[in-house]
Write a protein that holds these residues in place. Sequence first.
Motif, PDB file in Angstrom:
ATOM      1  N   MET A 117       3.868  50.418 -19.090  1.00 46.13           N
ATOM      2  CA  MET A 117       4.577  51.495 -20.328  1.00 46.13           C
ATOM      3  C   MET A 117       3.570  52.076 -20.947  1.00 46.13           C
ATOM      4  N   GLN A 118       3.475  53.025 -21.287  1.00 40.51           N
ATOM      5  CA  GLN A 118       2.831  55.087 -21.942  1.00 40.51           C
ATOM      6  C   GLN A 118       1.872  53.538 -23.256  1.00 40.51           C
ATOM      7  N   ARG A 119       0.578  54.275 -23.359  1.00 39.49           N
ATOM      8  CA  ARG A 119      -0.298  54.180 -24.506  1.00 39.49           C
ATOM      9  C   ARG A 119       0.691  54.452 -25.666  1.00 39.49           C
ATOM     10  N   LYS A 120       0.588  53.914 -26.506  1.00 38.20           N
ATOM     11  CA  LYS A 120       0.933  54.544 -28.085  1.00 38.20           C
ATOM     12  C   LYS A 120      -0.257  54.881 -29.247  1.00 38.20           C
ATOM     13  N   ASP A 121       0.557  55.308 -30.360  1.00 40.24           N
ATOM     14  CA  ASP A 121      -1.329  54.896 -30.785  1.00 40.24           C
ATOM     15  C   ASP A 121      -0.877  53.969 -32.069  1.00 40.24           C
ATOM     16  N   VAL A 122       0.040  53.344 -32.041  1.00 41.59           N
ATOM     17  CA  VAL A 122       0.869  52.485 -32.661  1.00 41.59           C
ATOM     18  C   VAL A 122       1.265  51.650 -32.367  1.00 41.59           C
ATOM     19  N   VAL A 123       0.593  50.395 -32.481  1.00 38.66           N
ATOM     20  CA  VAL A 123       1.641  49.048 -32.906  1.00 38.66           C
ATOM     21  C   VAL A 123       2.378  48.044 -33.807  1.00 38.66           C
ATOM     22  N   ILE A 124       3.384  48.082 -34.134  1.00 34.36           N
ATOM     23  CA  ILE A 124       3.880  47.113 -34.976  1.00 34.36           C
ATOM     24  C   ILE A 124       4.972  46.440 -35.570  1.00 34.36           C
ATOM     25  N   ILE A 125       4.111  45.112 -35.447  1.00 31.50           N
ATOM     26  CA  ILE A 125       4.773  43.571 -35.310  1.00 31.50           C
ATOM     27  C   ILE A 125       5.445  43.703 -36.153  1.00 31.50           C
ATOM     28  N   GLY A 126       6.713  42.909 -36.301  1.00 33.80           N
ATOM     29  CA  GLY A 126       8.256  43.284 -37.369  1.00 33.80           C
ATOM     30  C   GLY A 126       8.639  44.065 -37.572  1.00 33.80           C
ATOM     31  N   LEU A 127       9.885  44.186 -36.676  1.00 35.02           N
ATOM     32  CA  LEU A 127      10.335  45.940 -37.609  1.00 35.02           C
ATOM     33  C   LEU A 127      11.512  45.299 -38.295  1.00 35.02           C
ATOM     34  N   GLY A 128      11.013  44.720 -40.119  1.00 35.19           N
ATOM     35  CA  GLY A 128      11.442  44.100 -40.969  1.00 35.19           C
ATOM     36  C   GLY A 128      11.477  45.205 -41.899  1.00 35.19           C
ATOM     37  N   TRP A 129      11.926  45.224 -43.634  1.00 35.19           N
ATOM     38  CA  TRP A 129      11.349  46.490 -44.745  1.00 35.19           C
ATOM     39  C   TRP A 129      10.569  47.310 -44.155  1.00 35.19           C
ATOM     40  N   THR A 130       8.957  46.392 -44.180  1.00 34.10           N
ATOM     41  CA  THR A 130       8.006  46.893 -43.958  1.00 34.10           C
ATOM     42  C   THR A 130       7.334  47.196 -42.984  1.00 34.10           C
ATOM     43  N   GLY A 131       7.676  46.837 -41.754  1.00 30.36           N
ATOM     44  CA  GLY A 131       7.804  47.466 -40.481  1.00 30.36           C
ATOM     45  C   GLY A 131       8.459  48.981 -39.853  1.00 30.36           C
ATOM     46  N   SER A 132       9.058  48.608 -40.454  1.00 24.69           N
ATOM     47  CA  SER A 132      10.543  50.377 -40.459  1.00 24.69           C
ATOM     48  C   SER A 132       9.686  51.406 -41.608  1.00 24.69           C
TER      49      SER A 132
ATOM     50  N   MET B 115       8.301  54.392 -40.015  1.00 27.00           N
ATOM     51  CA  MET B 115       8.765  55.994 -40.123  1.00 27.00           C
ATOM     52  C   MET B 115       7.942  57.291 -40.452  1.00 27.00           C
ATOM     53  N   GLU B 116       7.166  56.237 -41.256  1.00 25.00           N
ATOM     54  CA  GLU B 116       5.927  56.859 -41.829  1.00 25.00           C
ATOM     55  C   GLU B 116       5.367  57.429 -41.189  1.00 25.00           C
ATOM     56  N   LEU B 117       5.171  56.839 -40.442  1.00 24.67           N
ATOM     57  CA  LEU B 117       3.710  57.703 -39.065  1.00 24.67           C
ATOM     58  C   LEU B 117       4.441  58.311 -38.568  1.00 24.67           C
ATOM     59  N   ALA B 118       5.382  57.998 -38.467  1.00 26.42           N
ATOM     60  CA  ALA B 118       7.021  58.950 -36.921  1.00 26.42           C
ATOM     61  C   ALA B 118       6.235  60.498 -37.189  1.00 26.42           C
TER      62      ALA B 118
ATOM     63  N   GLY C 216       3.307  62.108 -36.901  1.00 28.75           N
ATOM     64  CA  GLY C 216       3.675  62.627 -34.869  1.00 28.75           C
ATOM     65  C   GLY C 216       2.663  61.563 -34.624  1.00 28.75           C
ATOM     66  N   LEU C 217       2.577  60.064 -35.019  1.00 29.66           N
ATOM     67  CA  LEU C 217       2.256  59.527 -34.142  1.00 29.66           C
ATOM     68  C   LEU C 217       3.240  58.834 -33.355  1.00 29.66           C
ATOM     69  N   ASP C 218       2.970  58.126 -32.368  1.00 29.91           N
ATOM     70  CA  ASP C 218       3.776  57.830 -31.211  1.00 29.91           C
ATOM     71  C   ASP C 218       4.339  55.875 -31.453  1.00 29.91           C
ATOM     72  N   ILE C 219       4.567  55.570 -31.986  1.00 28.24           N
ATOM     73  CA  ILE C 219       5.153  54.052 -32.465  1.00 28.24           C
ATOM     74  C   ILE C 219       5.822  52.845 -31.096  1.00 28.24           C
ATOM     75  N   VAL C 220       5.341  52.229 -31.348  1.00 36.28           N
ATOM     76  CA  VAL C 220       6.504  50.951 -30.319  1.00 36.28           C
ATOM     77  C   VAL C 220       6.553  49.674 -31.815  1.00 36.28           C
ATOM     78  N   ALA C 221       7.362  48.913 -32.095  1.00 32.48           N
ATOM     79  CA  ALA C 221       7.020  47.965 -32.464  1.00 32.48           C
ATOM     80  C   ALA C 221       8.119  46.898 -31.943  1.00 32.48           C
ATOM     81  N   LEU C 222       6.892  45.268 -32.060  1.00 35.16           N
ATOM     82  CA  LEU C 222       7.089  44.642 -31.276  1.00 35.16           C
ATOM     83  C   LEU C 222       8.274  43.986 -32.293  1.00 35.16           C
ATOM     84  N   GLU C 223       9.413  42.899 -31.829  1.00 33.47           N
ATOM     85  CA  GLU C 223      10.117  42.491 -32.687  1.00 33.47           C
ATOM     86  C   GLU C 223      10.457  41.085 -31.916  1.00 33.47           C
ATOM     87  N   ARG C 224      10.359  39.598 -32.569  1.00 33.94           N
ATOM     88  CA  ARG C 224      10.062  38.587 -31.670  1.00 33.94           C
ATOM     89  C   ARG C 224      11.566  38.308 -31.477  1.00 33.94           C
TER      90      ARG C 224
END
Length: 167
Positions: free
Chosen positions: A1-16, A20-23, A26-34
Amino acid sequence: MQRKDVVIIGLGWTGSILAMELAQEGLDIVALERGPMRRTNPDFRYPINTDELTHAHYFTLMQRPRESTLTMRHTPDQLALPYRRLGSFLPGHGVGGAGVHWNGQNWRPEAAEFRLHSYVTETFGADIIPEDMQIQDWGVTYDELEPHFDRWERLIGCTGIAGNLNG
């Protein structure tokens, strides 16, 4: 996997919304959701979305206590015991989090709630507040927060122009 600028854990309202704001910056983001990915169609199309047994009895949109133990105690000296069944506190499970099973409901506090101690004292008298009740004013007014409420509501899509926007 390519390196990302930000990892967000949990893609509920707060994470999503944070993603969106970080994207947009111009930041590259990956979100992890269980939990599972949720899609408007087929997950929420009629009649699936009205399946009372699935949603209201089996709580398929909510986390299971056995998957994420929460404990409760009323005082610091009590033994913290695990919840076996969640009542009104229902953390979401899957993309969208609790915002999915709350159906996007969002409430604004009333202006009086920001100055609750003052409001109760002025309306009913200071004697109505029990001595051990820690009721207080917030220290910020509704008018100061209103622009932030407005921005939040537009971000989550519960306000704005109604109707078919694209014709």
